[in-house]
Design a protein around this motif. Structure first.
Motif, short mmCIF file in Angstrom:
data_model
loop_
_atom_site.label_atom_id
_atom_site.label_comp_id
_atom_site.label_asym_id
_atom_site.label_seq_id
_atom_site.Cartn_x
_atom_site.Cartn_y
_atom_site.Cartn_z
N ARG A 42 0.63 -1.14 -0.27
CA ARG A 42 -0.01 -0.32 -0.18
C ARG A 42 0.37 0.76 -0.11
O ARG A 42 0.59 2.36 -0.52
CB ARG A 42 -1.04 0.31 1.24
CG ARG A 42 -2.25 0.66 1.05
CD ARG A 42 -3.41 0.26 1.95
NE ARG A 42 -3.45 -1.23 2.08
CZ ARG A 42 -3.34 -1.61 3.49
NH1 ARG A 42 -2.35 -0.68 4.79
NH2 ARG A 42 -3.21 -2.91 4.13
N LYS A 43 2.05 0.61 0.43
CA LYS A 43 2.68 1.86 0.71
C LYS A 43 3.20 2.64 -0.69
O LYS A 43 4.12 4.03 -0.53
CB LYS A 43 3.89 2.40 2.05
CG LYS A 43 3.71 1.94 2.91
CD LYS A 43 4.18 1.58 4.47
CE LYS A 43 3.78 2.66 5.70
NZ LYS A 43 4.64 2.27 6.95
N GLY A 44 3.82 1.30 -1.58
CA GLY A 44 3.89 1.96 -2.56
C GLY A 44 5.33 1.07 -2.73
O GLY A 44 5.72 1.41 -4.07
N TYR A 45 5.70 0.36 -1.94
CA TYR A 45 7.26 -0.92 -2.11
C TYR A 45 6.35 -1.69 -3.29
O TYR A 45 5.45 -2.31 -3.20
CB TYR A 45 7.56 -1.11 -0.92
CG TYR A 45 8.30 -0.10 -0.08
CD1 TYR A 45 9.49 0.11 0.01
CD2 TYR A 45 6.80 0.20 0.72
CE1 TYR A 45 9.89 0.91 0.81
CE2 TYR A 45 7.82 1.12 2.25
CZ TYR A 45 9.15 1.68 1.97
OH TYR A 45 9.12 2.21 2.84
N TYR A 93 15.31 -0.50 -7.63
CA TYR A 93 14.35 -0.21 -8.68
C TYR A 93 13.85 0.64 -8.88
O TYR A 93 14.08 0.01 -10.68
CB TYR A 93 13.81 -1.16 -7.98
CG TYR A 93 14.41 -2.90 -7.29
CD1 TYR A 93 14.42 -3.61 -8.55
CD2 TYR A 93 14.75 -3.40 -6.00
CE1 TYR A 93 15.08 -4.95 -7.96
CE2 TYR A 93 15.14 -3.99 -5.63
CZ TYR A 93 15.62 -4.93 -7.02
OH TYR A 93 16.13 -5.95 -6.36
N ILE A 94 13.77 1.56 -8.64
CA ILE A 94 13.34 2.69 -9.71
C ILE A 94 14.49 3.83 -10.57
O ILE A 94 13.33 4.10 -11.74
CB ILE A 94 12.56 4.27 -8.92
CG1 ILE A 94 11.20 3.45 -7.79
CG2 ILE A 94 12.25 5.02 -8.95
CD1 ILE A 94 10.26 4.67 -7.11
N LYS A 95 15.49 3.51 -10.42
CA LYS A 95 16.52 4.02 -11.08
C LYS A 95 16.62 3.14 -12.16
O LYS A 95 17.04 3.74 -13.41
CB LYS A 95 17.71 4.60 -10.26
CG LYS A 95 17.93 5.48 -9.50
CD LYS A 95 18.82 6.28 -8.95
CE LYS A 95 19.88 4.82 -7.79
NZ LYS A 95 20.89 5.48 -7.33
N THR A 96 16.32 1.38 -12.54
CA THR A 96 16.74 0.69 -13.20
C THR A 96 15.65 0.57 -13.58
O THR A 96 15.75 -0.27 -14.59
CB THR A 96 17.47 -0.26 -12.98
OG1 THR A 96 17.31 -0.43 -11.48
CG2 THR A 96 18.73 0.31 -12.18
N VAL A 144 12.65 10.74 -7.13
CA VAL A 144 11.42 10.14 -6.61
C VAL A 144 11.40 8.97 -5.42
O VAL A 144 12.39 7.92 -5.54
CB VAL A 144 10.69 9.96 -7.81
CG1 VAL A 144 10.33 8.43 -8.07
CG2 VAL A 144 9.79 10.88 -7.75
N ASN A 145 11.00 8.79 -4.55
CA ASN A 145 11.10 7.42 -3.44
C ASN A 145 10.16 6.29 -4.05
O ASN A 145 10.39 4.69 -3.70
CB ASN A 145 11.23 8.02 -2.18
CG ASN A 145 11.94 8.83 -1.65
OD1 ASN A 145 12.82 9.08 -1.96
ND2 ASN A 145 11.09 9.88 -1.34
N PHE A 146 9.06 6.70 -4.14
CA PHE A 146 8.07 5.42 -4.88
C PHE A 146 7.17 6.21 -5.91
O PHE A 146 7.67 7.27 -7.06
CB PHE A 146 7.41 6.02 -3.64
CG PHE A 146 7.37 4.72 -2.55
CD1 PHE A 146 7.84 3.72 -2.44
CD2 PHE A 146 7.58 6.02 -1.54
CE1 PHE A 146 8.28 3.20 -0.72
CE2 PHE A 146 7.91 5.75 -0.20
CZ PHE A 146 8.09 4.59 0.29
#
Length: 523
Positions: free
Chosen positions: A294-297, A355-358, A405-407
RNA sequence: GGCCCCAUCGACUAGUGGUUAGGUCAUCACCCUUUCAAGGUGGUAGCACGGGUUCGAAUCCCGUUGGGGUCACCA
């Protein structure tokens, strides 16, 4: 010493995991009780079972332990399985996937347990007990008062099994239809020993073990009984579970002994801990995998993170980011540590960023599009919906924002100015950057931009520098106000690229609007 | 309390008799820089304690201390 010593040993091998077991296919299981959500500790247990099975080319199965009717939660079973699948843990056999060892729900296996219970009764390894819970409680209090170990007093242990209860009494109760439980008869003074794959040899003294209830008065088996029977019948080769089960090992081993079954190999995993090093619990934060979803992980980050809590590749490896496939190919029980691990959210967040970066841009776009479209429908965007919800436009936004961005969901919230005009201007930034000379300056620069056909980052930058230099000003005097005018906030991606993506039309409109709406601070 | 498990930086950990005790997160400083990030460089920080064994212990043994788990007709 009388009685039997129950010794189950494993050869101590350097490659315990990799030893193929005489042609036997590895089978592991995750056996949750359907009491609601999936605990992150449960996720890790499931993951390790899955990784181990897959590493060994074996099967991973899910079995539902619902022998406590009072704790049954509707749909929990489905949620559990779908959450595991979200994490990439796919069972080869389960209540919904089926398989050759079913049913995979314990409440559907009641007759099996009854049969094995009868066998134990016949073999004098178990006995009926008619003590009421009030009696038991009373007994417990009494023992506690005497500083004794709370233990069943064996009131109903039959004479022929070394107890004091005449057979006739037992028969009478049975005939009356009195409610009863069935207890295992733990031999008095024997040593129960086994070799844990993670901890090595562990020994227990049977004198400290209670006569565990096997069948409850409602006709359901207890966990201990059902799991041993199922683990045997379902032919699991390795039982990988949490350390909290270690103290009940002797009971389980004794049951294998009673039935004459060879026990599987056991591996007891270290616990996941709260920051204060107690067992990870709800009270001190989120423990449900769903909470983190839910938090976006992302599933990748959570699996990666949880895998590293207790396991590491070793041999000087400095890798932190692992895909599921890598985990499968590298996992081994030998590399699982013994000490508990604190669930440290900060590192999880760091992993999420990695993971977001790649992550491929198309994949992110695909993920944020629905959320964005809902938002666009709710508020009317400044620019044409076709344009700003195009993969091309979104891709550019993602490219600019991915490192801040974190999520994934923050691509929508932090990037709202790519879709909507700023509604307000960050006061602090305005106070600091929107100096009295700014409106005239920015107006002049806007006219320059308007006259130009080349609205690219490079050109805007060149224009700005050329504009500012003859005036003896630094680019910053214009850069910051431009950012405020275009986005309303003081943080964000490279200004020139941001302007390029926004497009000439929107940028000019925003500059005009900012000049109108922002009051220059009194000099 | 009984039984069982465990013990390297704040956190996750590498280390299996000889290392300046390594990495990652977090933290601090500096660099880069139009903001925010990201990135780069560097720093602070650890073998719980006491005995052994050994030429030599983070590593092996014992004890102490500390922490945790478990003692249900819950799993």
């Amino acid at each position: 010493m009388s009685g039997f010593a129950c010794r189950h040993s494993l050869p101590k091998s350097q490659n315990l995991d990799l030893r193929t077991m005489a042609g036997q296919k590895v089978r592991t299981r995750f056996a949750p009780s359907p009491t609601g959500y999936l605990h992150v500790g449960g996720l890790r247990t499931a993951l390790y079972n899955y990784l181990f099975a897959k590493r060994m080319n074996g099967d991973f199965v899910i079995r539902i332990e619902d022998t406590d009717q009072s704790r049954r939660v509707e749909d929990a079973e489905k949620n559990l399985i779908s959450t595991l699948e979200w994490a990439g843990i796919i069972a080869d056999e389960s209540p919904i996937h089926g398989g050759n060892y079913g049913p995979y729900v314990q409440s559907q296996r009641l007759s099996i347990y009854r049969d094995y219970c009868t066998r134990l009764l016949e073999d004098k390894n178990a006995y009926y007990c008619f003590s009421t819970s009030e009696e038991l409680e009373e007994n417990r209090q009494l023992q506690l008062k005497q500083a004794l170990q709370p233990k069943y007093n064996r009131k109903w242990l039959p004479e022929e099994m070394g107890g004091n209860m005449p057979e006739s009494e037992i028969k009478k109760k049975l005939d009356e239809g009195a409610p009863y439980v069935v207890r295992m008869k733990v031999p008095d003074y024997i040593s129960v020993w086994f070799e844990d794959m993670i901890r090595g040899p562990i020994e227990f003294d049977s004198a400290t073990i209670d006569d565990q209830v096997l069948m409850k008065s409602d006709g359901f088996p207890t966990y201990h009984f059902a799991s041993v029977i199922d683990d045997h019948l379902m032919e699991f080769t390795h039982i990988i579970r949490g350390e909290e089960w270690l103290p009940s090992m002797p009971k389980h081993l004794l049951l294998y002994e009673f039935f004459g079954w060879e026990p599987p190999k056991f591996a007891h995993l270290p616990l996941l801990l709260n920051p204060d090093r107690s067992k990870l619990s709800k009270r001190q934060g989120d423990v449900a995998v769903e909470d983190y979803m839910r938090k976006g992980y992302s599933n990748e980050a959570i699996v990666n993170f949880v895998a590293l809590l207790g396991w590491n590749e070793g041999e000087g490896s400095e890798q932190e980011v692992f895909s599921m496939d890598e985990l499968i190919s590298k996992f081994s029980l030998e590399r699982v540590g013994k000490a508990g691990a604190v669930f440290n959210v900060e590192k999880l967040s760091w992993l999420e960023k990695q993971y977001i970066k790649t992550r491929p841009i198309e994949k992110i776009v695909e993920g944020i599009k629905p959320v964005l479209q809902a938002k666009l429908a709710e508020f009317s965007p400044e620019m044409s919906v076709e344009r700003i919800s195009s993969d091309d436009y979104l891709g550019k936004v993602v490219e600019l924002m991915r490192e801040r961005v974190n999520f994934e969901h923050e691509f929508v919230t932090f990037s709202s100015y790519f879709f909507f005009e700023p509604e307000s201007y960050e006061a602090e930034a305005v106070a600091k950057r929107w100096t009295p000379e700014v409106p005239a300056l920015i107006q002049e620069f806007a006219e320059l931009l308007e006259a130009s056909d080349d609205f690219t980052a490079e050109n805007i930058e060149a224009q700005l520098k050329a504009f500012v230099a003859p005036k003896g000003l630094k680019p910053a005097v214009l850069i910051h106000p431009l950012r405020i005018a275009a986005s309303g906030v003081s943080f964000g991606p490279s200004l020139y690229h941001m302007l390029e993506v926004l497009g000439k039309e929107a940028v000019l409109r925003r500059i005009r609007r900012a000049i109108e709406r922002i009051e220059a601070p009194v000099a």
